[in-house]
Scaffold this motif. Structure first.
Motif, mmCIF file in Angstrom:
data_model
loop_
_atom_site.group_PDB
_atom_site.id
_atom_site.type_symbol
_atom_site.label_atom_id
_atom_site.label_comp_id
_atom_site.label_asym_id
_atom_site.label_seq_id
_atom_site.Cartn_x
_atom_site.Cartn_y
_atom_site.Cartn_z
ATOM 1 N N SER A 197 0.825 -1.207 0.000
ATOM 2 C CA SER A 197 0.000 0.000 0.000
ATOM 3 C C SER A 197 0.862 1.260 0.000
ATOM 4 N N THR A 198 2.004 1.192 0.704
ATOM 5 C CA THR A 198 2.931 2.334 0.690
ATOM 6 C C THR A 198 3.356 2.644 -0.737
ATOM 7 N N LEU A 199 3.665 1.613 -1.490
ATOM 8 C CA LEU A 199 4.062 1.812 -2.885
ATOM 9 C C LEU A 199 2.957 2.531 -3.651
ATOM 10 N N ALA A 200 1.710 2.072 -3.451
ATOM 11 C CA ALA A 200 0.578 2.695 -4.143
ATOM 12 C C ALA A 200 0.462 4.173 -3.770
ATOM 13 N N TYR A 201 0.561 4.459 -2.458
ATOM 14 C CA TYR A 201 0.430 5.847 -2.005
ATOM 15 C C TYR A 201 1.573 6.726 -2.497
ATOM 16 N N VAL A 202 2.790 6.173 -2.490
ATOM 17 C CA VAL A 202 3.936 6.966 -2.925
ATOM 18 C C VAL A 202 3.829 7.270 -4.424
ATOM 19 N N LEU A 203 3.304 6.308 -5.177
ATOM 20 C CA LEU A 203 3.108 6.559 -6.605
ATOM 21 C C LEU A 203 2.123 7.708 -6.820
ATOM 22 N N ALA A 204 1.084 7.756 -5.961
ATOM 23 C CA ALA A 204 0.044 8.776 -6.132
ATOM 24 C C ALA A 204 0.402 10.089 -5.443
ATOM 25 N N GLY A 205 1.417 10.080 -4.576
ATOM 26 C CA GLY A 205 1.879 11.332 -3.981
ATOM 27 C C GLY A 205 1.237 11.711 -2.663
ATOM 28 N N ARG A 206 0.832 10.715 -1.883
ATOM 29 C CA ARG A 206 0.215 11.040 -0.600
ATOM 30 C C ARG A 206 1.247 11.594 0.367
ATOM 31 N N GLU A 207 0.798 12.542 1.200
ATOM 32 C CA GLU A 207 1.706 13.095 2.209
ATOM 33 C C GLU A 207 1.978 12.064 3.296
ATOM 34 N N GLY A 208 3.040 12.262 4.040
ATOM 35 C CA GLY A 208 3.326 11.373 5.161
ATOM 36 C C GLY A 208 4.442 10.387 4.854
ATOM 37 N N TYR A 209 4.926 10.416 3.614
ATOM 38 C CA TYR A 209 6.025 9.530 3.245
ATOM 39 C C TYR A 209 7.178 10.373 2.728
ATOM 40 N N GLU A 210 8.366 9.891 2.971
ATOM 41 C CA GLU A 210 9.535 10.621 2.512
ATOM 42 C C GLU A 210 10.372 9.700 1.635
ATOM 43 N N VAL A 211 10.615 10.157 0.422
ATOM 44 C CA VAL A 211 11.485 9.383 -0.462
ATOM 45 C C VAL A 211 12.922 9.773 -0.115
ATOM 46 N N THR A 212 13.682 8.827 0.424
ATOM 47 C CA THR A 212 15.050 9.158 0.864
ATOM 48 C C THR A 212 16.080 8.848 -0.210
ATOM 49 N N ASP A 213 15.700 7.996 -1.156
ATOM 50 C CA ASP A 213 16.632 7.674 -2.241
ATOM 51 C C ASP A 213 15.839 7.094 -3.398
ATOM 52 N N MET A 239 6.013 16.010 -7.578
ATOM 53 C CA MET A 239 4.722 16.553 -8.030
ATOM 54 C C MET A 239 3.621 16.381 -6.993
ATOM 55 N N GLU A 240 2.685 17.340 -6.989
ATOM 56 C CA GLU A 240 1.476 17.237 -6.158
ATOM 57 C C GLU A 240 0.598 16.103 -6.713
ATOM 58 N N PRO A 241 -0.252 15.539 -5.867
ATOM 59 C CA PRO A 241 -1.119 14.457 -6.340
ATOM 60 C C PRO A 241 -1.947 14.832 -7.576
ATOM 61 N N ASP A 242 -2.476 16.088 -7.590
ATOM 62 C CA ASP A 242 -3.322 16.453 -8.726
ATOM 63 C C ASP A 242 -2.515 16.608 -10.015
ATOM 64 N N GLU A 243 -1.230 17.027 -9.880
ATOM 65 C CA GLU A 243 -0.396 17.104 -11.086
ATOM 66 C C GLU A 243 -0.158 15.705 -11.650
ATOM 67 N N ARG A 244 0.059 14.756 -10.721
ATOM 68 C CA ARG A 244 0.271 13.373 -11.181
ATOM 69 C C ARG A 244 -0.982 12.842 -11.852
ATOM 70 N N ALA A 245 -2.152 13.187 -11.277
ATOM 71 C CA ALA A 245 -3.415 12.745 -11.873
ATOM 72 C C ALA A 245 -3.517 13.291 -13.294
ATOM 73 N N ALA A 246 -3.105 14.553 -13.464
ATOM 74 C CA ALA A 246 -3.154 15.152 -14.795
ATOM 75 C C ALA A 246 -2.210 14.433 -15.756
ATOM 76 N N CYS A 273 -9.506 13.435 -3.161
ATOM 77 C CA CYS A 273 -9.958 14.383 -4.179
ATOM 78 C C CYS A 273 -8.807 14.816 -5.085
ATOM 79 N N GLN A 274 -7.640 15.042 -4.470
ATOM 80 C CA GLN A 274 -6.495 15.481 -5.271
ATOM 81 C C GLN A 274 -6.050 14.387 -6.233
ATOM 82 N N GLN A 275 -6.152 13.136 -5.777
ATOM 83 C CA GLN A 275 -5.782 12.023 -6.647
ATOM 84 C C GLN A 275 -6.693 12.001 -7.869
ATOM 85 N N ARG A 276 -7.887 12.549 -7.714
ATOM 86 C CA ARG A 276 -8.819 12.587 -8.851
ATOM 87 C C ARG A 276 -8.653 13.860 -9.666
#
Lengths: 251, 491
Positions: free
Chosen positions: A43-59, A72-79, B444-447
């Motif tokens: 699930s962490t992988l899924a969230y990191v791909l989508a850009g959820r806050e709370g995770y830090e990419v260290t490398d 990128m922000e989550p909405d930019e990735r969605a775009a 919402c942002q993911q969408r």
């Protein structure tokens, strides 16, 4: 093409490291499955791909079509075409499904420099997509996910996916909470979206889903790394032998 | 363009562009000197050529006000207001009786154009005959009504819709009969002040059995520096009549805090219904809490007749301080009161708002739906009273107060009072407090929604029950306004 390179991820607020050098490539037109035991970082992988806050990419890095998306922000990735079907979709009280779909569709279209859909265009579009997924149109008049059954929630996720026309689909435990009939509807929906321009990453616990969504490759994720990669038959092996081999190796 | 679309388009322009109304118009003003005394009250009354009884009424209010002290029970804090350091009367110089648009100061028309108030009465009347609802606007520039549109058409239906100054001259008996009958001069500190110095406002009279053919609407605007604005509105719905009234406000940006103390009185006789909607978007102060409007308002409706109904709907997004409790006195048997409220506070805004439902008649019912949204460093309080008097057999009330918090520096408070002196009263109270969760925003942002779009969407969902009470014409821009008011509240 999705390229995940040596990805290291820790929780932002704690010292807990979750992904420890994950490397994975999913070319367009392919469906890859990620399987693994609880707590392996799926699930962490899924969230990191989508850009959820709370995770830090260290490398490491995540490239989508050759472009790094980790800043990128989550909405930019969605775009850019990234879509995550949630394991636990959120309820949004008071916001009708249609309003949500229309707001999202037009937000994404605007960011992709397409014209926004007019109401009649949108209604036609959503009716078509809902019919294909066997979704009762009345459901879309209810607030998003509020009081939905497990099956309704997942079908609603797949409808959103169909509407937003993503190019990278990440499905996080889409089979959880589904009975066989719902599983079939959802899988059919996902299969209908398979195409040469789309890459899919299906995260699951059980082999069951992969009978319906047949993957091109299966990866075993354990202890924050891809431990083994194989064809669809790997899923069947795992079903028999379990993850002990990998968790043992990790320990 | 058909009139109604133009109206809607212009109204949209007003509300969606956040504080671009921070401009001042250069118009010569006629001002009374600073401070308040009996001479100022006389000056105002004389300026407006009021009948003698009105002057006496004002002076009475003034003397009562002198003997009163400012209320301090609300959960708001602000520097002490120096009432001697304010102007109590300002009027655009040229406006002493414009007969038509041609007589109106062109500067003023230009400003309305920027504000989007549709004053082109001729154009509207010459427009394509449309069965769509129309909106009549009584524009208030500082303190004097400049032009009242649609007057002729309303007159055909027998509806009187004019400035209260004009009503005093033309319909003196009606005003005398009802003015102060719901909010007496000595009701509270700010109502007394208003009674003494009110400069203008709207007057509506709907005759027996008449359904007012259009939405009535007023845009208030405060312009002159350091001018307190004291509006007075009086609406009378005769037996079996219906009227829907919308009040909307914008004000220019400035540094000094501005005092606003309006009084609104509604009277519904047998089987009459009044729907009063407010969209309030006054300057809330800058991001450090400097400036902004102080809004101390007394609004009260009297369901005087049997089966009468009064419904308040308010969307409060502006003002540095809001002190406002639109209330209903349910005097007539089977009468009904409703209060639907959305109060959005951001930055350093302070809102203390709610309602009073006073059940006096038999089988009276009331409904309160309050949605408070607090963001930034703001404080948002719901304060309400539901009471059933001894003879109010069968009184019923339902109250739902929901608060939504955005961020962790703001506060939401609920202070409900319930008094039942009749054992058959049936009162229900529900309250919830929630936070916009990061998970919901991420979803919402993911969408594809930006963070601000996501907040606006979630908040609009939260207030949906109340938004549905607004007149259709104002729904879309109100949704946008709520989103805009919360800009910068996250991240």
């Amino acid at each position: 093409m999705l390229e995940i390179k040596n990805l290291h991820v820790k929780l932002a607020d704690e010292d807990k490291v979750i992904l420890k050098g994950l490397t994975l490539t999913v070319p367009k037109g392919e469906v890859h499955a990620i399987m693994g035991p609880n707590g392996s970082g799926k699930s962490t992988l899924a969230y990191v791909l989508a850009g959820r806050e709370g995770y830090e990419v260290t490398d490491g890095d995540i490239l989508w079509n050759g472009e790094s998306i980790i800043e990128m922000e989550p909405d930019e990735r969605a775009a850019k075409g990234v879509f995550l079907a949630f394991q636990y979709p959120m309820e949004i009280p008071g916001v009708a499904g249609l309003t949500f779909l229309r707001t999202a569709t037009n937000a994404v279209r605007k960011k992709r420099e397409l014209t926004e859909m007019t109401t009649p265009e949108f209604m036609k579009f959503v009716k078509e997509k809902a019919a294909k997924l066997n979704i009762d149109f009345e459901m879309l008049k209810r607030p998003v996910n509020v009081g939905f059954s497990g099956g309704e929630k997942k079908r609603s996720e797949i409808l959103q996916m169909a509407m937003l026309e993503p190019t990278l689909c990440v499905l996080d435990e889409t089979d959880s909470g589904l009975d066989i009939d719902a599983l079939k509807v959802v899988s059919d929906g996902v299969n209908a979206l398979r195409g040469p321009d789309r890459a899919m990453l299906v995260i699951t616990h059980y082999q069951r889903l992969l009978n319906h969504i047949v993957p091109d490759k299966v990866h075993v994720l354990a202890d924050g790394r891809i431990q083994k990669t194989g064809g669809k038959e790997l899923a069947l092996e795992l079903e028999k032998s379990g993850y002990a081999e990998f968790t043992g190796k990790a320990a | 363009m058909p009139a109604v679309q133009e109206t809607v388009a212009q109204v949209k322009k007003i509300d969606v562009d956040q504080y671009k109304y921070g401009f001042e118009t250069d118009i010569e003003m006629v001002k009374a000197p600073k401070g308040l005394n009996e001479d100022i009250v006389r000056f105002i009354s004389e300026k407006k050529a009021e009948p003698a009884w009105m002057l006496e009424w004002r002076l009475d209010a003034y003397r009562r006000w002198r003997a009163m002290t400012e209320p301090t029970w609300a959960k708001i804090s602000y520097p002490k207001i120096d009432f001697e350091d304010l102007y109590y009367y300002a009027a655009p110089k040229n406006s002493e009786g414009p007969k038509s648009l041609a007589d109106v100061d062109p500067e003023l028309l230009k400003m309305y154009e920027r504000l989007g108030v549709p004053l082109q009465e001729q154009e509207i009347l010459a427009g394509v005959k449309s069965d769509k609802p129309r909106v009549a606007v009584d524009a208030v520039f500082d303190s004097v009504s400049v032009v009242t549109t649609f007057k002729d058409e309303l007159a055909k239906a027998g509806v009187i819709f004019c400035s209260i100054s004009e009503a005093l001259r033309e319909h003196g008996d009606l005003v005398r009969k009802y003015l102060g009958s719901v909010v007496p001069q000595s009701d509270n500190y700010y109502a007394a002040l208003n009674s003494a110095v009110f400069s203008d406002g709207s007057f509506v009279y709907v005759p027996e059995g008449v359904r007012c053919p259009m939405e009535l609407s007023t845009y208030f605007r405060i312009n002159e520096r350091e001018t307190g604005q004291f509006e007075r509105t009086l609406i009378i719905a005769e037996k079996g009549s219906y009227v829907s009234y919308l009040e909307g406000c914008t004000a220019p940006m400035r540094d000094e805090n501005q005092l606003h103390a309006a009084v609104v009185e509604l009277i519904a006789l047998d089987d009459a219904e009044i729907k009063y909607s407010t969209v309030q978007n006054w300057y809330p102060g800058d991001k450090n809490g400097k400036g902004g409007i102080y809004n101390f308002v007394t609004k009260r409706g009297d369901c005087r007749g049997r089966n009468s109904k009064i419904s308040w709907t308010q969307v409060e997004t502006g003002s540095a301080i809001t002190w406002k409790y639109p209330s209903c006195i349910l005097r007539g048997d089977n009468s009904r009161g409703e209060f639907y409220s959305i109060a959005v506070s951001n930055g350093y805004q302070q809102v203390d708002s709610g309602t009073k439902m006073i059940h006096l008649g038999k089988n009276t019912s009331s409904r309160i739906i309050s949605k408070g949204i607090a963001a930034g460093y703001s404080q948002n309080t719901y304060r309400g009273l539901v009471s059933a008097h001894r003879k109010a057999t069968g009184a019923r009330n339902f109250t739902a107060c929901d608060s939504l918090l955005i961020g962790d520096k703001c506060g939401a408070h609920t202070v409900p009072y319930i008094e039942a002196k009749n054992s058959s009263a049936h009162f229900e109270h529900e309250a919830t407090t929630s936070k916009i969760s990061d998970d919901m925003l991420f979803y919402c942002q993911q969408r594809g929604l930006s963070e601000e779009e996501a907040v606006a969407l979630v908040v609009n969902g939260f207030v949906r029950d109340v938004l549905q009470q607004l007149p259709m014409e104002f729904l879309a821009e109100t949704q946008k306004l709520i989103g805009i008011s919360l800009e910068g509240s996250v991240g």
